[in-house]
Design a protein around this motif. Structure first.
Motif, PDB file in Angstrom:
ATOM      1  N   ILE A   7      18.121  -6.044 -25.383  1.00  0.00           N
ATOM      2  CA  ILE A   7      16.953  -5.565 -24.900  1.00  0.00           C
ATOM      3  C   ILE A   7      16.503  -6.144 -23.404  1.00  0.00           C
ATOM      4  CG2 ILE A   7      14.515  -5.168 -25.006  1.00  0.00           C
ATOM      5  CD1 ILE A   7      14.986  -5.669 -28.156  1.00  0.00           C
ATOM      6  N   ASN A   8      16.990  -5.376 -22.364  1.00  0.00           N
ATOM      7  CA  ASN A   8      17.012  -5.920 -21.083  1.00  0.00           C
ATOM      8  C   ASN A   8      15.613  -6.523 -20.840  1.00  0.00           C
ATOM      9  OD1 ASN A   8      18.020  -5.789 -18.197  1.00  0.00           O
ATOM     10  ND2 ASN A   8      16.104  -4.923 -17.847  1.00  0.00           N
ATOM     11  N   GLN A   9      14.471  -6.150 -21.121  1.00  0.00           N
ATOM     12  CA  GLN A   9      13.354  -6.866 -20.867  1.00  0.00           C
ATOM     13  C   GLN A   9      13.119  -8.329 -21.399  1.00  0.00           C
ATOM     14  OE1 GLN A   9      13.486  -3.850 -21.811  1.00  0.00           O
ATOM     15  NE2 GLN A   9      12.800  -2.381 -20.311  1.00  0.00           N
ATOM     16  N   LYS A  10      13.655  -8.222 -22.645  1.00  0.00           N
ATOM     17  CA  LYS A  10      13.544  -9.670 -23.492  1.00  0.00           C
ATOM     18  C   LYS A  10      14.567 -10.541 -23.029  1.00  0.00           C
ATOM     19  CE  LYS A  10      12.405  -9.835 -27.631  1.00  0.00           C
ATOM     20  NZ  LYS A  10      12.078  -9.496 -29.029  1.00  0.00           N
ATOM     21  N   ASP A  11      15.895 -10.155 -22.832  1.00  0.00           N
ATOM     22  CA  ASP A  11      17.052 -10.787 -22.784  1.00  0.00           C
ATOM     23  C   ASP A  11      17.760 -10.992 -21.619  1.00  0.00           C
ATOM     24  OD1 ASP A  11      16.888 -10.553 -25.559  1.00  0.00           O
ATOM     25  OD2 ASP A  11      18.226  -8.666 -25.680  1.00  0.00           O
ATOM     26  N   TYR A  12      17.396 -10.362 -20.347  1.00  0.00           N
ATOM     27  CA  TYR A  12      18.047 -10.399 -19.114  1.00  0.00           C
ATOM     28  C   TYR A  12      18.086 -11.805 -18.506  1.00  0.00           C
ATOM     29  CZ  TYR A  12      19.302 -10.394 -14.383  1.00  0.00           C
ATOM     30  OH  TYR A  12      20.004 -10.984 -13.065  1.00  0.00           O
ATOM     31  N   LYS A  13      16.720 -12.399 -18.542  1.00  0.00           N
ATOM     32  CA  LYS A  13      16.352 -13.756 -18.121  1.00  0.00           C
ATOM     33  C   LYS A  13      17.462 -14.827 -18.756  1.00  0.00           C
ATOM     34  CE  LYS A  13      12.270 -14.542 -20.750  1.00  0.00           C
ATOM     35  NZ  LYS A  13      11.065 -14.867 -20.891  1.00  0.00           N
ATOM     36  N   TYR A  58      25.043  -6.522 -27.385  1.00  0.00           N
ATOM     37  CA  TYR A  58      24.276  -7.049 -28.626  1.00  0.00           C
ATOM     38  C   TYR A  58      23.848  -8.255 -27.974  1.00  0.00           C
ATOM     39  CZ  TYR A  58      25.940  -3.312 -31.268  1.00  0.00           C
ATOM     40  OH  TYR A  58      26.096  -2.237 -32.192  1.00  0.00           O
ATOM     41  N   THR A  59      22.684  -8.979 -28.615  1.00  0.00           N
ATOM     42  CA  THR A  59      21.984 -10.203 -28.168  1.00  0.00           C
ATOM     43  C   THR A  59      22.076 -10.885 -29.638  1.00  0.00           C
ATOM     44  OG1 THR A  59      20.722  -9.553 -26.408  1.00  0.00           O
ATOM     45  CG2 THR A  59      20.130 -11.504 -27.700  1.00  0.00           C
ATOM     46  N   VAL A  60      22.440 -12.242 -29.661  1.00  0.00           N
ATOM     47  CA  VAL A  60      22.490 -13.074 -30.777  1.00  0.00           C
ATOM     48  C   VAL A  60      21.072 -13.837 -30.571  1.00  0.00           C
ATOM     49  CG1 VAL A  60      23.553 -14.662 -32.140  1.00  0.00           C
ATOM     50  CG2 VAL A  60      24.868 -13.078 -31.349  1.00  0.00           C
ATOM     51  N   THR A  61      20.375 -14.116 -31.651  1.00  0.00           N
ATOM     52  CA  THR A  61      19.083 -14.759 -31.394  1.00  0.00           C
ATOM     53  C   THR A  61      19.029 -15.864 -32.532  1.00  0.00           C
ATOM     54  OG1 THR A  61      17.989 -13.514 -32.995  1.00  0.00           O
ATOM     55  CG2 THR A  61      17.737 -12.895 -30.573  1.00  0.00           C
ATOM     56  N   ASP A  62      18.550 -17.041 -32.269  1.00  0.00           N
ATOM     57  CA  ASP A  62      18.071 -18.065 -33.353  1.00  0.00           C
ATOM     58  C   ASP A  62      17.108 -17.424 -34.139  1.00  0.00           C
ATOM     59  OD1 ASP A  62      15.614 -18.355 -31.885  1.00  0.00           O
ATOM     60  OD2 ASP A  62      16.237 -20.259 -31.175  1.00  0.00           O
ATOM     61  N   SER A  64      13.847 -17.989 -34.401  1.00  0.00           N
ATOM     62  CA  SER A  64      12.753 -17.590 -33.718  1.00  0.00           C
ATOM     63  C   SER A  64      12.683 -16.395 -32.603  1.00  0.00           C
ATOM     64  CB  SER A  64      12.317 -18.939 -32.901  1.00  0.00           C
ATOM     65  OG  SER A  64      12.281 -19.900 -33.673  1.00  0.00           O
ATOM     66  N   ASP A  65      13.931 -15.740 -32.649  1.00  0.00           N
ATOM     67  CA  ASP A  65      14.197 -14.521 -32.025  1.00  0.00           C
ATOM     68  C   ASP A  65      14.397 -14.894 -30.420  1.00  0.00           C
ATOM     69  OD1 ASP A  65      14.778 -11.798 -31.882  1.00  0.00           O
ATOM     70  OD2 ASP A  65      12.902 -11.431 -31.006  1.00  0.00           O
ATOM     71  N   ILE A  66      14.882 -16.321 -30.226  1.00  0.00           N
ATOM     72  CA  ILE A  66      15.144 -16.681 -29.016  1.00  0.00           C
ATOM     73  C   ILE A  66      16.655 -16.331 -28.753  1.00  0.00           C
ATOM     74  CG2 ILE A  66      15.230 -18.707 -27.359  1.00  0.00           C
ATOM     75  CD1 ILE A  66      12.400 -17.705 -27.918  1.00  0.00           C
ATOM     76  N   ASN A  90      24.551 -19.605 -24.784  1.00  0.00           N
ATOM     77  CA  ASN A  90      23.721 -20.432 -24.122  1.00  0.00           C
ATOM     78  C   ASN A  90      24.440 -21.713 -23.821  1.00  0.00           C
ATOM     79  OD1 ASN A  90      21.651 -22.421 -23.316  1.00  0.00           O
ATOM     80  ND2 ASN A  90      20.078 -21.483 -24.457  1.00  0.00           N
ATOM     81  N   ASN A  91      24.390 -22.123 -22.491  1.00  0.00           N
ATOM     82  CA  ASN A  91      25.063 -23.329 -22.352  1.00  0.00           C
ATOM     83  C   ASN A  91      24.645 -24.604 -22.835  1.00  0.00           C
ATOM     84  OD1 ASN A  91      26.319 -21.832 -20.213  1.00  0.00           O
ATOM     85  ND2 ASN A  91      24.496 -22.514 -18.649  1.00  0.00           N
TER      86      ASN A  91
END
Length: 120
Positions: A7-13, A58-62, A64-66, A90-91
């Motif tokens: 989701i670009n708005q949630k994930d791009y940053k 796809y985005t993989v989240t923890d 907490s949806d981070i 994530n580094n």
């Protein structure tokens, strides 16, 4: 860990903060988009991939949806094959087994939930 559509708005940053130097950028996308990554360039690339061959981001989240990871999945239904590309983690959590967990989760998702492969 969970997988969801990018989701670009949630994930791009998050994704853009992980690609913080030219070397990581080159390894991640083989310079298919210019460095530094921009939201516009990434969205264009993802749209091009999706239109050309149905590739999905796809985005993989923890828990907490981070966002903690990202990948693109492509499948060839006729050949019953697929692969993951543009894999990023994530580094800050590298070296702790999260990448291995993320890939296992992605493969499980592809094999069982999407039903594109047959396990032998």
């Amino acid at each position: 860990m969970n997988i969801r559509n990018y989701i670009n708005q949630k994930d791009y940053k998050h994704l853009s903060s992980w690609i913080n130097n030219e070397r990581i950028h080159a390894l991640w996308c083989a310079n298919r988009i210019p460095y530094p990554i921009t939201e516009e360039n990434l969205n264009h690339l993802l749209l091009t991939f999706q239109k050309a061959s149905g590739q999905c981001a796809y985005t993989v989240t923890d828990e907490s949806d981070i966002p903690i990871g990202f990948f693109i999945y492509i499948v060839d239904v006729a050949e019953k094959t697929g692969f993951l590309k543009f894999i990023m983690l994530n580094n800050e959590i590298r070296g702790r087994g999260y990448g291995t967990q993320m890939l296992a989760l992605a493969l499980n998702y592809a094999l069982k939930k999407l039903g594109y492969f047959q396990c032998h």
